[in-house]
Design a protein around this motif. Structure first.
Motif, PDB file in Angstrom:
ATOM      1  N   ILE A  41       0.834  -1.212   0.000  1.00 43.34           N
ATOM      2  CA  ILE A  41       0.000   0.000   0.000  1.00 43.34           C
ATOM      3  C   ILE A  41       0.867   1.259   0.000  1.00 43.34           C
ATOM      4  N   TRP A  42       0.285   2.333  -0.498  1.00 41.53           N
ATOM      5  CA  TRP A  42       0.971   3.627  -0.436  1.00 41.53           C
ATOM      6  C   TRP A  42      -0.039   4.705  -0.041  1.00 41.53           C
ATOM      7  N   ASP A  43      -0.379   5.716  -0.863  1.00 42.60           N
ATOM      8  CA  ASP A  43      -1.231   6.818  -0.388  1.00 42.60           C
ATOM      9  C   ASP A  43      -2.388   6.291   0.456  1.00 42.60           C
ATOM     10  N   SER A  65      -6.485   2.896   1.354  1.00 42.14           N
ATOM     11  CA  SER A  65      -5.117   2.945   0.804  1.00 42.14           C
ATOM     12  C   SER A  65      -5.152   2.634  -0.678  1.00 42.14           C
ATOM     13  N   LEU A  66      -4.261   3.259  -1.435  1.00 42.61           N
ATOM     14  CA  LEU A  66      -3.962   2.729  -2.772  1.00 42.61           C
ATOM     15  C   LEU A  66      -3.203   1.433  -2.560  1.00 42.61           C
ATOM     16  N   ALA A  67      -3.531   0.409  -3.379  1.00 42.81           N
ATOM     17  CA  ALA A  67      -2.983  -0.918  -3.116  1.00 42.81           C
ATOM     18  C   ALA A  67      -2.696  -1.667  -4.412  1.00 42.81           C
ATOM     19  N   ARG A  85       3.647   0.126  -9.662  1.00 41.10           N
ATOM     20  CA  ARG A  85       2.385  -0.069  -8.950  1.00 41.10           C
ATOM     21  C   ARG A  85       1.239   0.802  -9.460  1.00 41.10           C
ATOM     22  N   ASN A  86       1.584   1.992  -9.987  1.00 42.90           N
ATOM     23  CA  ASN A  86       0.518   2.876 -10.469  1.00 42.90           C
ATOM     24  C   ASN A  86      -0.299   2.239 -11.581  1.00 42.90           C
ATOM     25  N   ASP A  87       0.279   1.268 -12.279  1.00 42.43           N
ATOM     26  CA  ASP A  87      -0.421   0.640 -13.403  1.00 42.43           C
ATOM     27  C   ASP A  87      -1.482  -0.348 -12.949  1.00 42.43           C
ATOM     28  N   GLU A 121      -7.220   3.352 -10.191  1.00 42.06           N
ATOM     29  CA  GLU A 121      -7.858   4.149  -9.140  1.00 42.06           C
ATOM     30  C   GLU A 121      -6.741   4.808  -8.341  1.00 42.06           C
ATOM     31  N   TRP A 122      -6.676   6.127  -8.396  1.00 45.25           N
ATOM     32  CA  TRP A 122      -5.646   6.860  -7.662  1.00 45.25           C
ATOM     33  C   TRP A 122      -6.281   7.686  -6.549  1.00 45.25           C
ATOM     34  N   SER A 123      -5.514   8.581  -5.942  1.00 45.60           N
ATOM     35  CA  SER A 123      -5.904   9.128  -4.628  1.00 45.60           C
ATOM     36  C   SER A 123      -7.121  10.052  -4.634  1.00 45.60           C
ATOM     37  N   GLY A 124      -7.662  10.218  -3.435  1.00 42.75           N
ATOM     38  CA  GLY A 124      -8.806  11.094  -3.179  1.00 42.75           C
ATOM     39  C   GLY A 124      -9.098  11.110  -1.697  1.00 42.75           C
ATOM     40  N   PHE A 197      -3.733  16.092 -12.887  1.00 44.54           N
ATOM     41  CA  PHE A 197      -5.080  16.584 -12.572  1.00 44.54           C
ATOM     42  C   PHE A 197      -5.750  15.521 -11.718  1.00 44.54           C
ATOM     43  N   ARG A 198      -5.542  15.607 -10.417  1.00 45.74           N
ATOM     44  CA  ARG A 198      -5.980  14.468  -9.610  1.00 45.74           C
ATOM     45  C   ARG A 198      -6.072  14.810  -8.127  1.00 45.74           C
ATOM     46  N   ASP A 199      -6.375  13.789  -7.341  1.00 50.35           N
ATOM     47  CA  ASP A 199      -6.386  13.836  -5.876  1.00 50.35           C
ATOM     48  C   ASP A 199      -7.444  14.801  -5.330  1.00 50.35           C
ATOM     49  N   PRO A 200      -8.740  14.613  -5.692  1.00 48.27           N
ATOM     50  CA  PRO A 200      -9.787  15.517  -5.206  1.00 48.27           C
ATOM     51  C   PRO A 200      -9.904  15.487  -3.684  1.00 48.27           C
ATOM     52  N   TYR A 215      -7.649  20.137  -5.734  1.00 49.03           N
ATOM     53  CA  TYR A 215      -7.049  19.071  -6.531  1.00 49.03           C
ATOM     54  C   TYR A 215      -5.676  19.503  -7.017  1.00 49.03           C
ATOM     55  N   GLU A 216      -4.885  18.500  -7.342  1.00 53.37           N
ATOM     56  CA  GLU A 216      -3.562  18.733  -7.937  1.00 53.37           C
ATOM     57  C   GLU A 216      -3.748  19.115  -9.394  1.00 53.37           C
ATOM     58  N   SER A 217      -3.028  20.145  -9.849  1.00 51.15           N
ATOM     59  CA  SER A 217      -3.136  20.541 -11.254  1.00 51.15           C
ATOM     60  C   SER A 217      -1.844  21.221 -11.705  1.00 51.15           C
ATOM     61  N   MET A 289       2.347  19.556  -7.178  1.00 47.12           N
ATOM     62  CA  MET A 289       1.856  19.750  -5.813  1.00 47.12           C
ATOM     63  C   MET A 289       0.678  18.781  -5.682  1.00 47.12           C
ATOM     64  N   GLU A 290       0.949  17.632  -5.052  1.00 45.16           N
ATOM     65  CA  GLU A 290       0.005  16.521  -5.047  1.00 45.16           C
ATOM     66  C   GLU A 290      -0.806  16.483  -3.755  1.00 45.16           C
ATOM     67  N   ARG A 291      -1.919  15.777  -3.804  1.00 45.74           N
ATOM     68  CA  ARG A 291      -2.787  15.558  -2.639  1.00 45.74           C
ATOM     69  C   ARG A 291      -2.993  16.829  -1.811  1.00 45.74           C
ATOM     70  N   THR A 355       9.801   8.183   3.062  1.00 45.89           N
ATOM     71  CA  THR A 355       8.344   8.347   3.212  1.00 45.89           C
ATOM     72  C   THR A 355       7.800   9.261   2.122  1.00 45.89           C
ATOM     73  N   TYR A 356       6.493   9.138   1.898  1.00 49.40           N
ATOM     74  CA  TYR A 356       5.829  10.059   0.978  1.00 49.40           C
ATOM     75  C   TYR A 356       4.326  10.055   1.265  1.00 49.40           C
ATOM     76  N   SER A 357       3.650  10.965   0.548  1.00 48.42           N
ATOM     77  CA  SER A 357       2.192  11.123   0.631  1.00 48.42           C
ATOM     78  C   SER A 357       1.718  11.414   2.053  1.00 48.42           C
ATOM     79  N   HIS A 358       2.369  12.394   2.649  1.00 44.00           N
ATOM     80  CA  HIS A 358       2.016  12.844   3.997  1.00 44.00           C
ATOM     81  C   HIS A 358       0.660  13.543   3.969  1.00 44.00           C
TER      82      HIS A 358
HETATM   83  C1  FRU Z   1       0.991  10.647  -4.626  1.00 49.41           C
HETATM   84  C2  FRU Z   1       0.401  10.249  -5.938  1.00 49.41           C
HETATM   85  C3  FRU Z   1      -0.962  10.879  -6.142  1.00 49.41           C
HETATM   86  C4  FRU Z   1      -1.634   9.901  -7.056  1.00 49.41           C
HETATM   87  C5  FRU Z   1      -1.070   8.592  -6.586  1.00 49.41           C
HETATM   88  C6  FRU Z   1      -0.829   7.584  -7.652  1.00 49.41           C
HETATM   89  O1  FRU Z   1       1.784   9.658  -4.094  1.00 49.41           O
HETATM   90  O2  FRU Z   1       1.262  10.552  -7.002  1.00 49.41           O
HETATM   91  O3  FRU Z   1      -0.879  12.159  -6.692  1.00 49.41           O
HETATM   92  O4  FRU Z   1      -3.015   9.966  -6.930  1.00 49.41           O
HETATM   93  O5  FRU Z   1       0.155   8.871  -5.962  1.00 49.41           O
HETATM   94  O6  FRU Z   1      -0.219   6.471  -7.115  1.00 49.41           O
END
Ligand code: FRU
Length: 435
Positions: A41-43, A65-67, A85-87, A121-124, A197-200, A215-217, A289-291, A355-358
């Motif tokens: 898992i990550w975000d 979690s993203l998984a 993993r993003n795929d 399916e990515w973050s939100g 363009f993501r992470d609402p 959102y990230e843009s 600038m994410e999440r 670490t990431y996605s704080h």
């Molecule tokens: C942050 C991030 C998010 C995205 C997700 C994809 O770690 O890049 O912006 O939604 O990870 O895994």
């Protein structure tokens, strides 16, 4: 550019320094525990209400979690799988009686595959719908990278259930697309093939009771054709020459507002949202600038976002971690960078990708995931020595002191604290949504 958009300037970013003890994550132990051996898992984010408070449901703590399932795709080792993993990312959930890291039970997939308009399916965020007993909206990013890069903030709605043995969900069978990159308020794929363009992140603004979504843009305009003017530069030291590559940093924190009346009926469709000019841009500084997320506290508005060492532009640099901005005048700013530089918590240079996605909660508790840890004594930038994390890091606490932040406490791995309980009827210390 309208009057309210604030800038993270080159001059601000020159103040970013890794390894300041007040803005640096602790070095994580090589022998960190793994939450569940079957999944990476990550975000991650906690079940929350629309006011930003982390909530328990019938006494259970819940996080999403993203998984990806831990399968050795190439029959060699898991290393490639983590980095691709993003795929195959899907959103799953965990539940726990205590919120302690050691207690999280993996609940599996959250959205039905029938909800997927695109493969990833990515973050939100997972948000209890106010005014309901158990309706929950999973805001997320519906993503595909072919034939072209597509990324659409979206929402799927379900119900949460719990008994003495655990937590489960119903619904989540369809998806509603909320809004798309429009090339006016933010860059679209024609302007920037690498557009983000993501992470609402929806929330109620306490000043007006309306529902907004961050959102990230990226800044609207053709990639490679921006001018970095005095507003993007800030007050530069004598002799500092802006690098021509600076313009490839074009991140922005976007915002949209929902029509009055739409939240209560759960109508999040595209006709009900209006995109506005970004709250903050990082033109000339950084491309991501994410999440983005928000904390209202002490009459101040704190805007947090995560960013990477690798996405700085024009010779600037800084650690992977969480950055932030603060406004004394409410949601639309003006914002200034926290700690003068914008850096809130970065990875130590001895473990630059640990670490990431704080994500900062309203009490200042910061949750993140462990990415990769270098072996002790080895080159911290040599990936061949890395131990992959794929599990939650220790939670840390931030003190928010006006326009300055300080790391003050280290808590357990994956520790989550709730600020309120659901169903409603328990103590609420927020102003209800008026819409
Ligand atoms: C942050 C991030 C998010 C995205 C997700 C994809 O770690 O890049 O912006 O939604 O990870 O895994």
């Amino acid at each position: 550019m309208t009057s309210y958009t604030s800038r993270w300037t080159i001059a601000d970013a020159l103040k970013v320094h890794a390894d300041d003890p007040t803005t640096t994550m602790p070095v994580i132990d090589q022998n960190f525990p793994t939450m569940d051996e079957s999944v990476m898992i990550w975000d991650t984010g906690a079940l929350r209400n629309i006011h930003g408070q982390t909530v328990t449901f019938k006494g259970w703590h819940v996080i999403w979690s993203l998984a990806v399932d831990k399968i050795d795709l190439n029959n060699d080792d898991i290393y490639d799988e983590w980095h691709s993993r993003n795929d195959r990312a899907y959103i799953g959930y965990w539940y726990s009686r205590t919120g302690n890291g050691a207690d999280w039970q993996w609940g599996g997939r959250l959205l039905n595959t029938s909800a997927d308009l695109r493969p990833h399916e990515w973050s939100g965020g997972l948000v209890m719908r106010e005014g309901t007993g158990n309706v929950v909206d999973m805001f997320y990013t519906s993503e595909a990278d072919s034939p072209i890069n597509q990324s659409v903030p979206s929402v799927s709605t379900g119900q949460i259930f719990a008994d003495a043995n655990g937590v489960w969900f119903g619904g989540f069978k369809t998806t509603t697309e909320m809004f798309s990159a429009d090339g006016i308020h933010n860059a679209n794929s024609q302007q920037d093939e690498y557009f983000d363009f993501r992470d609402p992140h929806p929330f109620v603004n306490p000043a007006d009771g309306r529902v907004y979504c961050l959102y990230e843009s990226n800044v609207a305009g053709m990639r490679g054709e921006f001018t970095i003017g005095s507003e993007e530069q800030g007050v530069l030291p004598p002799g500092f020459a802006v690098d021509a590559g600076a313009q490839y940093g074009a991140a922005s924190i976007g915002i949209a507002v929902l029509d009055d009346g739409a939240y209560k009926s759960g109508d999040f469709s595209a006709t009900r949202w209006t995109q506005l000019d970004p709250l903050v841009t990082a033109l000339g500084v950084n491309d991501q600038m994410e999440r983005p997320h928000i904390v209202f506290r002490d009459n101040l508005t704190y805007l947090f976002t995560i960013s990477h060492h690798s996405t700085y532009s024009g010779g600037l640099s800084g650690p992977d971690g969480v950055y932030g901005f603060v406004s004394e005048d409410g949601l639309f700013g003006p914002y200034k960078p926290l700690n003068s530089s914008g850096l809130v918590l970065g990875n130590p240079s001895s473990a630059p990708y640990e670490t990431y996605s704080h994500f900062v909660d309203p009490d200042g508790y910061v949750q993140a995931f462990i990415d990769t840890l270098p072996a002790p004594g080895e080159d911290p930038n040599n990936p061949s020595t890395f131990r992959i994390g794929a599990t939650l890091s220790p939670t840390v606490k931030l003190e928010l002191d006006g326009d300055r932040t300080f790391i003050s406490e280290v808590h357990g791995y994956g520790q989550v604290y709730a600020q309120a309980a659901w169903p409603v009827g328990n103590a609420w210390d927020h102003r209800p949504a008026t819409v």
